[in-house]
Motif scaffolding. Sequence first.
Motif: not given
Lengths: 79, 79, 79, 79, 79, 79
Positions: F13-15, F21-23, F68-69, F76-77
């Motif tokens: 995911t981008p952010t 939200e995917l979680a 996990t995500i 997202w480092r």
Amino acid sequence: MMSTPPWLTTLETPTPQAGYELAVKLSRMAVKLTQPSEDVRRELRHVYERDADALIASSHVVAVHFATIAAANDYWRTT
Amino acid sequence: MMSTPPWLTTLETPTPQAGYELAVKLSRMAVKLTQPSEDVRRELRHVYERDADALIASSHVVAVHFATIAAANDYWRTT
Amino acid sequence: MMSTPPWLTTLETPTPQAGYELAVKLSRMAVKLTQPSEDVRRELRHVYERDADALIASSHVVAVHFATIAAANDYWRTT
Amino acid sequence: MMSTPPWLTTLETPTPQAGYELAVKLSRMAVKLTQPSEDVRRELRHVYERDADALIASSHVVAVHFATIAAANDYWRTT
Amino acid sequence: MMSTPPWLTTLETPTPQAGYELAVKLSRMAVKLTQPSEDVRRELRHVYERDADALIASSHVVAVHFATIAAANDYWRTT
Amino acid sequence: MMSTPPWLTTLETPTPQAGYELAVKLSRMAVKLTQPSEDVRRELRHVYERDADALIASSHVVAVHFATIAAANDYWRTT
């Protein structure tokens, strides 16, 4: 999901304590997304903040998010 | 969140036992942030310290935090 | 927290079984720190050792600690 | 803890399925160490094997142990 | 444990979705190993598929297995 | 399992917020796979969105998926 202003742009925090506070925020956010009414949430909070089981369960969710945030910050290692 | 003096500046501890004690502290801190009244917390504690389910649930939260702290300390490996 | 003799000096164990037994010890230690009275703990144990839900919850805590200890021992890999 | 013959000498298994079966064994072993009486355990089992909540909770413990065993076996990767 | 045909030969899946479906399978398999009767399981399912707590608890077990399977597949990273 | 259009093609995911939200989506999907009736799910939701314990339990499942995500996205480092 909700067209709100961005509320989570990074998992990086300057200190472990700030990471812990972010973990608290993340654990509350899922409740907010499921129960958007602030009134209902306030009501529920009056109940669960006096319920030891609910407080321990909340603390458990914070612990899971804190693990993720700590890993993201390489445990704020100084060496 | 609360303007308290800093209570978590590092996850590094000299020994596994000190790490375990920090895990206990972290698991209680989330309860404190949700229920700031020391009186209410003391009251709840009288109940849950005699409730096997609550004690096991508390121990579970400690275990999750201990996993994080152990990783932060590279498991206190000596080799 | 308690001025006891050290009870956790290393997470390294010679075998997976010894690691599992250490996980059992760690899961009980949090209960001991919250409920220091041995009499109360003995009483609670009489109840929960006949309660399937409590036994499964206890086993869950052991599993979390075992994961930590197994990682600390690099899974006792022989190769 | 108990002077039994060794019951856990390695976390390495030839296949994921054997790893899963080991996870089931590990999740039951904590129950056995807390409730050593086979008669009581058999009795409890009659209850919880018809209780959806207990079955799901048991499955959760297996999942935690399976995660550990899978990591120990480098996920049985073939490449 | 059961002399069934092999039901888990690899944790590798082509897509995250297939990994998620495998996680569902793994979470159900522990129930099957503890309660082998398909009739009893069907009965229990009628109850818990209308019980929000049980559905959330099931979803939790899936999440733990999904974490394992995602790691096994290096998160299906494309880069 | 269900012949639906693909609903999970990547964990990237981008952010962090999109990851969160995917979680949430992943935690609901297991419920959907166990209770496919939208009517029953809507009914259950009316109950559990006013039940603090269920909301906390839901938030716990989101936390596990988010871990996990987050790992899948290397947290997202930016550095």
